[in-house]
Design a protein around this motif. Structure first.
Motif, PDB file in Angstrom:
ATOM      1  N   LEU A  36       0.822  -1.212   0.000  1.00 33.54           N
ATOM      2  CA  LEU A  36       0.000   0.000   0.000  1.00 33.54           C
ATOM      3  C   LEU A  36       0.854   1.259   0.000  1.00 33.54           C
ATOM      4  N   ARG A  37       2.135   1.091  -0.301  1.00 35.37           N
ATOM      5  CA  ARG A  37       3.050   2.224  -0.447  1.00 35.37           C
ATOM      6  C   ARG A  37       3.792   2.095  -1.777  1.00 35.37           C
ATOM      7  N   HIS A  38       4.205   3.219  -2.321  1.00 32.75           N
ATOM      8  CA  HIS A  38       4.998   3.181  -3.548  1.00 32.75           C
ATOM      9  C   HIS A  38       6.369   2.580  -3.273  1.00 32.75           C
ATOM     10  N   SER A  39       6.914   1.933  -4.277  1.00 34.63           N
ATOM     11  CA  SER A  39       8.292   1.458  -4.185  1.00 34.63           C
ATOM     12  C   SER A  39       9.211   2.658  -3.993  1.00 34.63           C
ATOM     13  N   ALA A  40      10.220   2.502  -3.152  1.00 31.84           N
ATOM     14  CA  ALA A  40      11.126   3.615  -2.857  1.00 31.84           C
ATOM     15  C   ALA A  40      11.821   4.122  -4.112  1.00 31.84           C
ATOM     16  N   TRP A  41      12.248   3.200  -4.990  1.00 29.93           N
ATOM     17  CA  TRP A  41      12.885   3.609  -6.255  1.00 29.93           C
ATOM     18  C   TRP A  41      12.679   2.510  -7.290  1.00 29.93           C
ATOM     19  N   HIS A  42      13.671   1.662  -7.537  1.00 33.79           N
ATOM     20  CA  HIS A  42      13.481   0.574  -8.479  1.00 33.79           C
ATOM     21  C   HIS A  42      12.545  -0.482  -7.888  1.00 33.79           C
ATOM     22  N   GLY A  43      11.877  -1.216  -8.797  1.00 32.63           N
ATOM     23  CA  GLY A  43      10.928  -2.235  -8.368  1.00 32.63           C
ATOM     24  C   GLY A  43       9.509  -1.689  -8.396  1.00 32.63           C
ATOM     25  N   TRP A  44       8.565  -2.500  -7.937  1.00 30.14           N
ATOM     26  CA  TRP A  44       7.175  -2.067  -7.977  1.00 30.14           C
ATOM     27  C   TRP A  44       6.361  -2.747  -6.897  1.00 30.14           C
ATOM     28  N   THR A  45       5.291  -2.092  -6.504  1.00 28.56           N
ATOM     29  CA  THR A  45       4.299  -2.649  -5.583  1.00 28.56           C
ATOM     30  C   THR A  45       2.924  -2.512  -6.248  1.00 28.56           C
ATOM     31  N   LEU A  46       1.903  -3.046  -5.610  1.00 29.56           N
ATOM     32  CA  LEU A  46       0.547  -2.893  -6.139  1.00 29.56           C
ATOM     33  C   LEU A  46       0.173  -1.418  -6.267  1.00 29.56           C
ATOM     34  N   THR A  47       0.655  -0.607  -5.345  1.00 28.88           N
ATOM     35  CA  THR A  47       0.381   0.823  -5.404  1.00 28.88           C
ATOM     36  C   THR A  47       0.903   1.449  -6.692  1.00 28.88           C
ATOM     37  N   ARG A  91      22.791   7.190 -16.087  1.00 28.69           N
ATOM     38  CA  ARG A  91      22.514   6.958 -14.669  1.00 28.69           C
ATOM     39  C   ARG A  91      21.004   6.889 -14.439  1.00 28.69           C
ATOM     40  N   LEU A  92      20.570   5.924 -13.623  1.00 26.07           N
ATOM     41  CA  LEU A  92      19.158   5.798 -13.286  1.00 26.07           C
ATOM     42  C   LEU A  92      18.927   5.860 -11.778  1.00 26.07           C
ATOM     43  N   ASP A  93      19.926   6.369 -11.049  1.00 28.77           N
ATOM     44  CA  ASP A  93      19.739   6.592  -9.624  1.00 28.77           C
ATOM     45  C   ASP A  93      19.003   7.916  -9.418  1.00 28.77           C
ATOM     46  N   ILE A  94      18.639   8.221  -8.189  1.00 29.68           N
ATOM     47  CA  ILE A  94      17.808   9.396  -7.924  1.00 29.68           C
ATOM     48  C   ILE A  94      18.491  10.682  -8.357  1.00 29.68           C
ATOM     49  N   GLU A  95      19.723  10.869  -7.999  1.00 26.66           N
ATOM     50  CA  GLU A  95      20.396  12.146  -8.245  1.00 26.66           C
ATOM     51  C   GLU A  95      20.955  12.284  -9.654  1.00 26.66           C
ATOM     52  N   GLY A  96      21.383  11.175 -10.249  1.00 25.80           N
ATOM     53  CA  GLY A  96      22.150  11.284 -11.487  1.00 25.80           C
ATOM     54  C   GLY A  96      21.382  11.084 -12.773  1.00 25.80           C
ATOM     55  N   ASN A  97      20.067  10.865 -12.719  1.00 28.67           N
ATOM     56  CA  ASN A  97      19.347  10.601 -13.959  1.00 28.67           C
ATOM     57  C   ASN A  97      18.971  11.897 -14.678  1.00 28.67           C
ATOM     58  N   PHE A  98      18.806  11.814 -15.976  1.00 28.02           N
ATOM     59  CA  PHE A  98      18.578  12.995 -16.810  1.00 28.02           C
ATOM     60  C   PHE A  98      17.223  13.647 -16.532  1.00 28.02           C
ATOM     61  N   ALA A  99      16.206  12.850 -16.221  1.00 25.60           N
ATOM     62  CA  ALA A  99      14.886  13.405 -15.921  1.00 25.60           C
ATOM     63  C   ALA A  99      14.940  14.311 -14.704  1.00 25.60           C
ATOM     64  N   HIS A 100      15.679  13.884 -13.675  1.00 22.76           N
ATOM     65  CA  HIS A 100      15.868  14.703 -12.471  1.00 22.76           C
ATOM     66  C   HIS A 100      16.553  16.011 -12.840  1.00 22.76           C
ATOM     67  N   TYR A 101      17.565  15.919 -13.653  1.00 22.74           N
ATOM     68  CA  TYR A 101      18.318  17.111 -14.058  1.00 22.74           C
ATOM     69  C   TYR A 101      17.417  18.131 -14.756  1.00 22.74           C
ATOM     70  N   VAL A 102      16.579  17.678 -15.667  1.00 21.42           N
ATOM     71  CA  VAL A 102      15.689  18.581 -16.395  1.00 21.42           C
ATOM     72  C   VAL A 102      14.653  19.208 -15.456  1.00 21.42           C
ATOM     73  N   ASP A 103      14.089  18.404 -14.558  1.00 23.68           N
ATOM     74  CA  ASP A 103      13.099  18.942 -13.622  1.00 23.68           C
ATOM     75  C   ASP A 103      13.716  20.009 -12.731  1.00 23.68           C
ATOM     76  N   ARG A 104      14.919  19.736 -12.240  1.00 27.37           N
ATOM     77  CA  ARG A 104      15.591  20.713 -11.381  1.00 27.37           C
ATOM     78  C   ARG A 104      15.896  21.991 -12.148  1.00 27.37           C
ATOM     79  N   LEU A 105      16.292  21.846 -13.389  1.00 28.48           N
ATOM     80  CA  LEU A 105      16.684  22.991 -14.202  1.00 28.48           C
ATOM     81  C   LEU A 105      15.475  23.822 -14.633  1.00 28.48           C
ATOM     82  N   VAL A 106      14.405  23.160 -15.058  1.00 26.84           N
ATOM     83  CA  VAL A 106      13.255  23.862 -15.643  1.00 26.84           C
ATOM     84  C   VAL A 106      12.212  24.237 -14.593  1.00 26.84           C
ATOM     85  N   LEU A 107      11.874  23.306 -13.706  1.00 27.32           N
ATOM     86  CA  LEU A 107      10.794  23.540 -12.749  1.00 27.32           C
ATOM     87  C   LEU A 107      11.265  24.230 -11.478  1.00 27.32           C
TER      88      LEU A 107
END
Length: 368
Positions: free
Chosen positions: A46-57, A173-189
């Motif tokens: 009933l909680r989201h996966s912390a990072w990699h992996g998945w739960t029913l949530t 990189r697909l970790d929390i800090e080093g992935n490209f999506a994180h970089y774009v969100d931090r830069l734009v948003l």
């Protein structure tokens, strides 16, 4: 002797009650997992996966986006067949997407309305973008074009996340800090990211690309459901497609992990596979075998899904200050911490169902 419902060729244009039932179940579960009595004590599923992996949530949001794609084929398809121009339908879709986006902004602005940290993207915002993009693809592309767009979006996202460099981290990189999506969100948003993360958004900019692909998978499912074949044949195709997608997503997850917050390609494939399979089961049971009465509560919830979602979000925000006291006074003494948290979730969902039931009885169906 008449053919059984499961073997009869049910008209493809007929409304599938099963889709409302599936949507309602997804919505009820979304309300539950968004409103755990205690996030710390809630069951893992009933909680989201912390990072990699998945739960029913983690299956909830992609299922809702997928259902949006399916619904497009019924709503826009019917109007196209009625001779409504594509340009007019696109304008209608644009208006609806704008309303959904604005409602999403309102959800995150309430109750403080601090524009300096107003979250720009989010759940309804992503649904709005996916709905508009999928509508445009559906209106101007056949099945082959839809598949081409789907493959193109997944390929583009894979290439971006694999090869686009992030300053200080490199590429791939697909970790929390080093992935490209994180970089774009931090830069734009900047300050307008999700408040729990501060500098990146789980419904961020770059990861919207594969989310649109999830809606396109829904388009393809809608095409299957409207084939002029027996219901048994259509559900078989749904099951087979779902099994193939689940297997593909799992197989490639050893190279690109299944990750809801990044909405990785493997997450998109795997979750679409689960949705094809689950929807096929609903269609078989509800529309094929006629088990409508047992699923009626889910149908009631699904017929005003967005409205009930808004009630749940604004309701949770309204009682945020007193929620811990309510939980400790009423629910915590009743059971173990995990079960007490679950009881609170069920009680909150029951209140939302009561609202949906009243709306259903009064024939209040709010369409955006």
């Amino acid at each position: 002797m008449a053919a059984s419902p499961a073997k009869a060729a049910i008209p493809a244009t007929q409304r599938l009650v099963s889709l409302d039932a599936f949507r309602g179940c997804v919505m009820a579960f979304m309300i539950m997992v968004n409103n755990n009595g205690s996030e710390r004590d809630a069951y893992v599923q009933l909680r989201h996966s912390a990072w990699h992996g998945w739960t029913l949530t983690d299956t909830v949001f992609p299922s809702f986006v997928w259902i949006v794609g399916v619904a497009i084929t019924f709503s826009l398809g019917r109007r196209l067949d009625g001779g409504v121009p594509r340009s007019q339908l696109l304008l209608t879709a644009l208006r609806r997407a704008a309303i959904l986006f604005a409602l999403g902004m309102a959800v995150y602005a309430f109750p403080h309305f601090d524009l300096s940290t107003q979250r720009i993207l989010g759940v309804l915002q992503r649904i709005a973008i996916c709905y508009l993009a999928a509508s445009a693809v559906y209106l101007w592309c056949g099945v082959r074009g839809q598949i081409a767009w789907l493959v193109g979006l997944l390929a583009a996202y894979c290439l971006i996340m694999t090869y686009a460099p992030v300053p200080g981290f490199g590429s791939g990189r697909l970790d929390i800090e080093g992935n490209f999506a994180h970089y774009v969100d931090r830069l734009v948003l900047g300050a307008h990211n999700y408040r729990s993360t501060r500098d990146w958004d789980p419904e961020g900019i770059v990861s919207t690309l594969p989310a649109i692909a999830t809606a396109l998978f829904g388009l393809l499912a809608g095409c299957v459901l409207q084939l002029r074949r027996t219901l048994a044949e259509r559900t078989t195709w749904m099951f087979l497609t779902g099994a193939l997608l689940v297997a593909t997503g799992w197989a490639f997850s050893f190279w690109m992990p299944i990750n809801k917050k990044l909405w990785t390609d493997t997450f998109c494939l795997f979750m679409a596979g689960l949705d094809f399979t689950a929807c096929a089961a609903f269609v078989w049971l509800v529309d094929g075998l006629g088990w409508k009465r047992p699923f009626q509560p889910a149908v009631i919830m699904g017929m005003n899904a967005i409205t009930i979602y808004l009630f749940s979000e604004f309701g949770a925000e309204s009682i945020e200050g007193v929620q811990p006291q309510i939980y400790r006074a009423v629910f915590a003494p009743l059971a173990s911490p995990a079960n007490a948290s679950l009881l609170y979730s069920l009680a909150f969902a029951a209140v939302m169902y009561a609202i949906a039931y009243v709306m259903y009885r009064r024939r209040w169906f709010i369409r955006i």
